[in-house]
Design a protein around this motif. Structure first.
Motif, PDB file in Angstrom:
ATOM      1  N   SER A   1       0.685  -1.296   0.006  1.00 40.61           N
ATOM      2  CA  SER A   1      -0.027   0.026   0.057  1.00 40.61           C
ATOM      3  C   SER A   1       0.970   1.229  -0.024  1.00 40.61           C
ATOM      4  N   ALA A   2       2.153   1.151   0.785  1.00 44.10           N
ATOM      5  CA  ALA A   2       2.885   2.368   0.630  1.00 44.10           C
ATOM      6  C   ALA A   2       3.381   2.604  -0.411  1.00 44.10           C
ATOM      7  N   LEU A   3       3.968   1.626  -1.024  1.00 42.15           N
ATOM      8  CA  LEU A   3       4.470   1.582  -2.611  1.00 42.15           C
ATOM      9  C   LEU A   3       3.516   2.178  -3.488  1.00 42.15           C
ATOM     10  N   PHE A   4       2.147   1.772  -3.434  1.00 43.08           N
ATOM     11  CA  PHE A   4       1.135   2.469  -4.356  1.00 43.08           C
ATOM     12  C   PHE A   4       1.101   3.830  -4.076  1.00 43.08           C
TER      13      PHE A   4
ATOM     14  N   PHE B   1      -3.385   7.123  -4.310  1.00 43.80           N
ATOM     15  CA  PHE B   1      -3.425   7.021  -3.156  1.00 43.80           C
ATOM     16  C   PHE B   1      -4.799   6.014  -2.801  1.00 43.80           C
ATOM     17  N   PHE B   2      -5.738   6.101  -3.826  1.00 52.41           N
ATOM     18  CA  PHE B   2      -6.957   5.148  -3.570  1.00 52.41           C
ATOM     19  C   PHE B   2      -6.611   3.966  -3.633  1.00 52.41           C
ATOM     20  N   ILE B   3      -6.020   3.305  -4.531  1.00 51.14           N
ATOM     21  CA  ILE B   3      -5.657   2.025  -4.666  1.00 51.14           C
ATOM     22  C   ILE B   3      -4.834   1.668  -3.499  1.00 51.14           C
ATOM     23  N   GLY B   4      -3.847   2.465  -2.892  1.00 49.99           N
ATOM     24  CA  GLY B   4      -3.296   2.103  -1.693  1.00 49.99           C
ATOM     25  C   GLY B   4      -4.035   1.928  -0.406  1.00 49.99           C
ATOM     26  N   ILE B   5      -4.991   2.894  -0.265  1.00 46.28           N
ATOM     27  CA  ILE B   5      -5.826   2.854   0.762  1.00 46.28           C
ATOM     28  C   ILE B   5      -6.891   1.679   0.770  1.00 46.28           C
ATOM     29  N   ILE B   6      -7.316   1.318  -0.348  1.00 44.11           N
ATOM     30  CA  ILE B   6      -8.195   0.115  -0.620  1.00 44.11           C
ATOM     31  C   ILE B   6      -7.638  -1.195  -0.250  1.00 44.11           C
TER      32      ILE B   6
ATOM     33  N   GLY C   1      -9.376  11.075   2.549  1.00 45.99           N
ATOM     34  CA  GLY C   1      -9.520  11.230   3.979  1.00 45.99           C
ATOM     35  C   GLY C   1     -10.312   9.976   4.852  1.00 45.99           C
ATOM     36  N   VAL C   2     -11.617  10.059   4.347  1.00 45.91           N
ATOM     37  CA  VAL C   2     -12.463   9.045   5.244  1.00 45.91           C
ATOM     38  C   VAL C   2     -12.007   7.758   5.017  1.00 45.91           C
ATOM     39  N   LEU C   3     -11.640   7.311   3.672  1.00 49.23           N
ATOM     40  CA  LEU C   3     -11.197   5.997   3.560  1.00 49.23           C
ATOM     41  C   LEU C   3     -10.090   5.666   4.661  1.00 49.23           C
ATOM     42  N   PHE C   4      -9.124   6.498   4.638  1.00 44.93           N
ATOM     43  CA  PHE C   4      -7.982   6.426   5.115  1.00 44.93           C
ATOM     44  C   PHE C   4      -8.468   5.919   6.992  1.00 44.93           C
ATOM     45  N   VAL C   5      -9.504   6.828   7.478  1.00 43.20           N
ATOM     46  CA  VAL C   5      -9.878   6.766   8.706  1.00 43.20           C
ATOM     47  C   VAL C   5     -10.482   5.111   8.885  1.00 43.20           C
ATOM     48  N   PHE C   6     -11.552   4.786   7.697  1.00 44.01           N
ATOM     49  CA  PHE C   6     -11.883   3.428   7.981  1.00 44.01           C
ATOM     50  C   PHE C   6     -10.656   2.285   7.781  1.00 44.01           C
TER      51      PHE C   6
END
Lengths: 167, 353
Positions: A41-44, A50-55, B115-120
């Motif tokens: 995720s950090a590499l993404f 950011f979206f793919i990383g956080i997903i 933001g909010v996805l990070f929170v979840f």
């Protein structure tokens, strides 16, 4: 992002990826995989995705691996820790991995895009959530809907199978 | 690298951590005093005036107790679990805008576009601490507590995620600072009378927002394992739940982690539904640094009100049974949140801005 962070997270990913297969304890393997996902995720994120990383964290580390861990804990796999190492399998596995690695190096070496350096994104603060959503609901609307139906069918199938009376 | 950015970020991180840990200590004190008030007792009133130094005494007690590790536990994971319970709760605070700006520096540590996805995402990692604590203790009651907790958290995460969708349908942004600035312009999400109150669209939109607010708040109660959803540590059934085998500061980390999670949850609720640091009639930090401080104070006051609600509910309501809890999550809140998205979408389609 600075190259130091790239090397750090790549190193973390490799170490914990190896730990997934080396660990004898299934719980330790599962947790190593979680750390590996965090590195990915950090590499993404270093690629401004950011979206793919956080997903990656939300779906894999936060939901799928919790379920995995849950099942492993309920199974009580003490046997796995005591089992002897099968030397033939280890050597064979390492051989296949090595062959695969050499092939990848070969292909990447031939690729013209791998030798170029690309300019950084014009604006690093692109709203990738917005663009992903726009693509999903315009260009790829039909596949998106079909996948939705597929997942629904799978869900219903699981419920039907688990509710079936055993005789 | 930008040294100004680095220094201000570091200062913000340290200051926010200090403030939140201070609030956490006094939430424990408030919990004990308010529970005493509700049960017609006195509560801790011996240490200092009105017992105000009680948190210091508690901390000293936690730190000075013998740090005992039972012989039958899985040592490494037993030590890892309390840390895993505490860290996600604190990390979440990084994206919450806790003030407008101070000397031109925005009062949010990381203003990211997801933001909010990070929170979840980070909040969903909080399950690991509890699951690992339950498993590594090698004992029946903690294990049952851990299993209950993980299934409870996974179930309520769904309602949590679905409940905020109407808010983002309306705003079209996941960035939490955008949510706050939208509410400054158009009034708070659940309070259409703030600002321009003659707008029909605002009153209509307040209906799905109010439903979202209720579902979200209840899901946060379940996520933080607070009564009426504290099944993982239900004393009457499971002794102490997942932290039965823990003592001294390791127990302290679980205990305080719950309070930090409460503060984080309240901060998210305030940001999403109650206008963040905004209060009608108070200008933002660009009008002078004293207003910036007032904005931060307003934010934490709203958080404090919600913390009071958390405590109030805990000492008023009885606990749910486990099957009731699961049915409530899956059959009731999940469906309400889903229907709510449709309501919000219909209103947005027929009353465009």
């Amino acid at each position: 992002m600075s190259p130091v962070l790239f090397w750090f997270f790549a190193f973390v990913m490799l170490v914990f990826g190896a730990a997934v297969i080396i660990n004898r304890n299934p719980i330790a393997s599962a947790l190593s995989l979680v750390v590996c996902f965090m590195g990915l995720s950090a590499l993404f994120m270093s690629l401004d995705a950011f979206f793919i990383g956080i997903i990656q964290v939300l779906v894999y580390a936060g939901a799928v691996m919790v379920l995995f861990l849950f099942i492993i804990m309920l199974l009580d796999l003490r046997m796995e820790e005591r089992r002897k190492i099968n030397l033939v399998a280890v050597v064979g596995g390492a051989g296949v991995a090595l062959a695969f690695f050499i092939q990848i190096c070969f292909v990447v070496g031939q690729l013209s895009a791998a030798q170029k350096t690309f300019p950084p994104l014009v604006s690093p603060k692109t709203d990738d959530v917005h663009s992903v959503g726009l693509l999903l609901f315009t260009n790829y609307n039909l596949p998106f809907q079909i996948i939705g139906v597929l997942v629904l069918v799978a869900t219903i199938g699981v419920i039907v199978l688990s509710k079936r009376e055993l005789r | 690298m930008d040294y100004f950015y680095l220094t201000t970020s570091l200062v913000k991180i340290v200051a926010l951590l200090a403030v939140v840990l201070g609030i956490m200590n006094y939430t424990v004190y408030a919990e004990r005093r308010i529970s005493a008030l509700i049960q017609d007792r006195l509560g801790p009133n011996r240490v200092g005036p009105f017992g105000l130094f009680q948190p210091i005494a508690d901390a000293a007690k936690f730190l000075l107790k013998e740090d005992f590790t039972p012989g039958h536990v899985n040592k490494f994971y037993y030590w890892l679990a309390p840390c895993l319970a505490m860290i996600p709760a604190i990390t979440t605070l990084a994206v919450v805008p806790f003030g407008s700006s101070l000397f031109g520096v925005p009062m949010v540590i990381a203003d990211i576009n997801v933001g909010v996805l990070f929170v979840f995402a980070i909040a969903s990692l909080g399950v690991y601490g509890i699951v690992i604590a339950g498993w590594s203790s090698n004992s029946k009651y903690p294990f049952l507590g851990g299993v209950r907790s993980s299934s409870q958290m996974i179930s309520y995460e769904l309602s949590l995620g679905l409940a905020v969708i109407p808010v983002f349908l309306l705003i079209g942004q996941l960035r939490l600072t955008e949510v706050v600035s939208y509410q400054i312009e158009h009034g708070w999400m659940i309070a259409p009378f703030v600002g321009d109150w003659t707008n029909l669209r605002k009153w209509l939109l307040a209906i799905p927002m109010l439903i979202s607010f209720v579902v979200f708040t209840i899901a946060i109660f379940a996520e933080t394992n607070r009564l009426p959803f504290d099944l993982p540590e239900a004393e009457t059934e499971l002794v102490g739940g997942y932290h039965t085998e823990y003592g001294s500061m390791k127990f302290g980390l679980f205990f305080l982690g719950e309070y930090v999670a409460m503060i984080t949850g309240s901060a998210i609720i305030v940001t999403l539904f109650l206008g963040g640091w905004h209060f009608p009639g108070i200008p933002d930090g660009s009008q002078g640094w004293s207003w910036g401080l007032v904005n931060i104070f307003v934010f934490f006051s709203k958080v404090a009100v919600l913390l009071f609600v958390f405590i109030w509910v805990r000492w008023t309501l009885p606990r749910f049974r486990y099957d009731q809890l699961m049915r409530l999550g899956w059959v009731f809140f999940f469906e309400i949140a889903l229907v709510n998205i449709f309501i919000a979408a219909i209103i947005l389609a027929y009353f465009p801005a």
